[in-house]
Design an enzyme around this catalytic site. Structure first.
Site, PDB file in Angstrom:
ATOM      1  N   HIS A  31      -1.784  -0.125  -9.641  1.00 59.57           N
ATOM      2  CA  HIS A  31      -2.446  -1.033  -8.684  1.00 59.57           C
ATOM      3  C   HIS A  31      -3.139  -2.196  -9.426  1.00 59.57           C
ATOM      4  CE1 HIS A  31      -4.322  -1.218  -4.429  1.00 59.57           C
ATOM      5  NE2 HIS A  31      -4.310  -2.429  -4.971  1.00 59.57           N
ATOM      6  N   ARG A  51       0.852  -1.190   0.000  1.00 60.49           N
ATOM      7  CA  ARG A  51       0.000   0.000   0.000  1.00 60.49           C
ATOM      8  C   ARG A  51       0.890   1.243   0.000  1.00 60.49           C
ATOM      9  NH1 ARG A  51      -3.585  -2.760  -1.414  1.00 60.49           N
ATOM     10  NH2 ARG A  51      -5.628  -3.057  -0.465  1.00 60.49           N
TER      11      ARG A  51
HETATM   12  P1  NDP Z   1      -2.435 -11.349   4.831  1.00 60.31           P
HETATM   13  O1  NDP Z   1      -3.235 -10.463   5.685  1.00 60.31           O
HETATM   14  O2  NDP Z   1      -2.950 -12.709   4.517  1.00 60.31           O
HETATM   15  O3  NDP Z   1      -0.971 -11.541   5.461  1.00 60.31           O
HETATM   16  C1  NDP Z   1      -0.215 -10.450   5.896  1.00 60.31           C
HETATM   17  C2  NDP Z   1       1.214 -10.871   6.141  1.00 60.31           C
HETATM   18  O4  NDP Z   1       1.956  -9.729   6.594  1.00 60.31           O
HETATM   19  C3  NDP Z   1       1.320 -11.931   7.230  1.00 60.31           C
HETATM   20  O5  NDP Z   1       2.360 -12.828   6.945  1.00 60.31           O
HETATM   21  C4  NDP Z   1       1.651 -11.081   8.465  1.00 60.31           C
HETATM   22  O6  NDP Z   1       2.349 -11.774   9.485  1.00 60.31           O
HETATM   23  C5  NDP Z   1       2.554 -10.026   7.851  1.00 60.31           C
HETATM   24  N1  NDP Z   1       2.613  -8.847   8.716  1.00 60.31           N
HETATM   25  C6  NDP Z   1       1.577  -8.077   9.151  1.00 60.31           C
HETATM   26  N2  NDP Z   1       2.029  -7.117   9.973  1.00 60.31           N
HETATM   27  C7  NDP Z   1       3.367  -7.288  10.062  1.00 60.31           C
HETATM   28  C8  NDP Z   1       4.395  -6.621  10.778  1.00 60.31           C
HETATM   29  N3  NDP Z   1       4.139  -5.592  11.593  1.00 60.31           N
HETATM   30  N4  NDP Z   1       5.661  -7.077  10.635  1.00 60.31           N
HETATM   31  C9  NDP Z   1       5.935  -8.131   9.845  1.00 60.31           C
HETATM   32  N5  NDP Z   1       5.004  -8.815   9.140  1.00 60.31           N
HETATM   33  C10 NDP Z   1       3.740  -8.394   9.252  1.00 60.31           C
HETATM   34  O7  NDP Z   1      -2.129 -10.529   3.513  1.00 60.31           O
HETATM   35  P2  NDP Z   1      -2.113 -10.975   1.966  1.00 60.31           P
HETATM   36  O8  NDP Z   1      -0.926 -11.854   1.742  1.00 60.31           O
HETATM   37  O9  NDP Z   1      -3.428 -11.469   1.553  1.00 60.31           O
HETATM   38  O10 NDP Z   1      -1.912  -9.545   1.278  1.00 60.31           O
HETATM   39  C11 NDP Z   1      -0.985  -8.616   1.780  1.00 60.31           C
HETATM   40  C12 NDP Z   1      -1.280  -7.237   1.275  1.00 60.31           C
HETATM   41  O11 NDP Z   1      -0.979  -7.147  -0.110  1.00 60.31           O
HETATM   42  C13 NDP Z   1      -2.729  -6.748   1.355  1.00 60.31           C
HETATM   43  O12 NDP Z   1      -3.075  -6.323   2.644  1.00 60.31           O
HETATM   44  C14 NDP Z   1      -2.716  -5.602   0.382  1.00 60.31           C
HETATM   45  O13 NDP Z   1      -2.251  -4.440   1.050  1.00 60.31           O
HETATM   46  C15 NDP Z   1      -1.676  -6.033  -0.649  1.00 60.31           C
HETATM   47  N6  NDP Z   1      -2.273  -6.423  -1.920  1.00 60.31           N
HETATM   48  C16 NDP Z   1      -1.981  -5.695  -3.030  1.00 60.31           C
HETATM   49  C17 NDP Z   1      -2.486  -6.017  -4.259  1.00 60.31           C
HETATM   50  C18 NDP Z   1      -2.104  -5.252  -5.464  1.00 60.31           C
HETATM   51  O14 NDP Z   1      -2.683  -5.467  -6.516  1.00 60.31           O
HETATM   52  N7  NDP Z   1      -1.122  -4.384  -5.398  1.00 60.31           N
HETATM   53  C19 NDP Z   1      -3.401  -7.160  -4.404  1.00 60.31           C
HETATM   54  C20 NDP Z   1      -3.633  -7.888  -3.186  1.00 60.31           C
HETATM   55  C21 NDP Z   1      -3.084  -7.525  -1.990  1.00 60.31           C
HETATM   56  P3  NDP Z   1       1.707 -13.058  10.207  1.00 60.31           P
HETATM   57  O15 NDP Z   1       1.863 -14.171   9.186  1.00 60.31           O
HETATM   58  O16 NDP Z   1       2.526 -13.271  11.387  1.00 60.31           O
HETATM   59  O17 NDP Z   1       0.266 -12.728  10.487  1.00 60.31           O
HETATM   60  C1  OXD Z   2      -5.823  -5.316  -2.799  1.00 66.21           C
HETATM   61  C2  OXD Z   2      -6.480  -6.136  -3.776  1.00 66.21           C
HETATM   62  O1  OXD Z   2      -6.022  -5.504  -1.605  1.00 66.21           O
HETATM   63  O2  OXD Z   2      -6.466  -5.769  -4.970  1.00 66.21           O
HETATM   64  O3  OXD Z   2      -5.051  -4.438  -3.219  1.00 66.21           O
HETATM   65  O4  OXD Z   2      -7.000  -7.193  -3.411  1.00 66.21           O
END
Ligand code: NDP
Ligand code: OXD
Length: 308
Positions: free
Chosen positions: A271, A223
């Site tokens: 994005h 993000r």
């Molecule tokens: P999840 O919510 O499934 O997982 C988040 C991961 O980040 C977990 O491994 C979590 O750790 C880790 N995490 C969270 N906080 C911290 C921290 N403070 N320090 C270290 N690690 C941390 O997320 P997703 O994999 O589904 O997606 C991640 C992000 O990707 C979304 O929230 C979104 O912002 C972005 N995204 C972007 C897209 C795009 O098109 N650009 C599309 C889809 C998603 P733990 O395993 O310990 O919980």
């Molecule tokens: C996001 C998505 O979270 O596209 O960015 O799913």
């Protein structure tokens, strides 16, 4: 049951078709055709206007069309009902395609060939084995973990970092603030796939960039709020970072006069790294709607205190 659909980027008609195919009794209302708000029990949304969800008195659950829910959580009027993120194999697959392509872009030095082309120089750079490029994935969640495995399977050397400890075969896993610098120390291509939370806001700053080996590249698909813009520009201009691929930026859409657009070491995509499709995502939403009707636990439930 009626569900309100709101998104300015997704195909509402396709979602309606796919949801109703799975739940024939469901009424899907596409914003702005709300009908009587008192009949709406669920909402499926991407970046809805502030206050829209609060105007639905019978709302029982909110389903996000995206994996990230930071925008929803930033709405002070968000009703206190269960909030679920999207879980969709298309999101994982498209994010994997995207990151594989960008990791290969840096591995095969297409950024350097672009510079050479601008200088009209025909200069060969010998390819190296894939395993010599070390990709570091910040965030090993629903999308991050399978994507790290896909990069590993492609032949990259992969390491990952998460809040709590994860274990992925063939991926060196690091956890928490205390292991962050060890994780960063051996990364050539850093992928940010973190959720935006109070803890991760501004995480991509000068202090973090300084921990990366000189010449590393950043691939940011998390993000915009993770990124400290001036620190990125400084790290690029000093040559500490070789380049940055930004799929998300602090303010979307990016202003036409923003320096990121014209920076020679920055590549921008709007994005699009990962995207869910109604054909696959509707199965998840329909299952959750059925669970809501039956009073069973919902999947993909967001922990509001944690922020993801
Ligand atoms: P999840 O919510 O499934 O997982 C988040 C991961 O980040 C977990 O491994 C979590 O750790 C880790 N995490 C969270 N906080 C911290 C921290 N403070 N320090 C270290 N690690 C941390 O997320 P997703 O994999 O589904 O997606 C991640 C992000 O990707 C979304 O929230 C979104 O912002 C972005 N995204 C972007 C897209 C795009 O098109 N650009 C599309 C889809 C998603 P733990 O395993 O310990 O919980
Ligand atoms: C996001 C998505 O979270 O596209 O960015 O799913």
């Amino acid at each position: 049951m009626a569900l309100l659909f709101y998104s300015e980027v997704d195909d509402g008609e396709a979602w309606r078709r796919e949801l109703m195919r799975r739940l024939p009794g469901l009424e899907v209302r596409l914003w702005p055709d709300l009908g009587d708000p008192k009949g709406i029990e669920a909402a499926l949304v991407w970046r809805p206007p502030r206050g829209l969800l609060a105007s639905l008195p019978a709302l029982k659950a909110v389903f996000s069309l995206g994996a990230g829910v930071d925008d929803l959580l930033a709405d002070p009027t968000l009703p206190d009902v269960p909030l679920c993120r999207m879980v969709d194999p298309s999101l994982v697959a498209t994010m994997g395609d995207f990151l594989l392509a960008v990791a290969l872009y840096y591995h095969r030095e297409f950024d350097r060939y672009a510079e050479l082309q601008r200088a009209c120089r025909w200069q060969t750079r010998l390819p190296r084995p894939l395993a010599e490029t070390r990709v570091g994935v910040m965030g090993l969640g629903e999308i991050g973990a399978p994507v790290a495995e896909r990069l590993r399977d492609a032949g990259f050397t992969v390491r990952g970092w998460s809040r709590t400890r994860r274990s992925l075969a063939g991926v060196a896993c690091f956890a928490g603030a205390t292991e962050r610098d060890a994780f960063l120390a051996e990364v050539d291509v850093l992928v940010c796939l973190l959720p935006l939370t109070p803890e991760t806001r501004g995480v991509l700053d000068a202090e973090l960039f300084a921990r990366l080996p000189a010449g590393a590249a950043l691939v940011h698909v998390g993000r915009g709020g993770h990124l400290v813009e001036e620190d990125l520009l400084d790290a690029l201009d000093r040559g500490h970072l070789r380049g940055a691929w930004l799929d998300t930026v602090p303010f979307e859409p990016l202003d036409a006069d923003h320096p990121f657009w014209r920076h020679p070491r920055i590549r921008i995509t709007p994005h699009v790294a990962g995207y869910g499709l109604p054909e696959t995502g509707a199965a998840f939403v329909a299952d959750n709607l059925q669970r809501l009707r039956d009073g069973r636990p919902l999947r993909g439930l967001v922990d509001r205190a944690r922020g993801y």
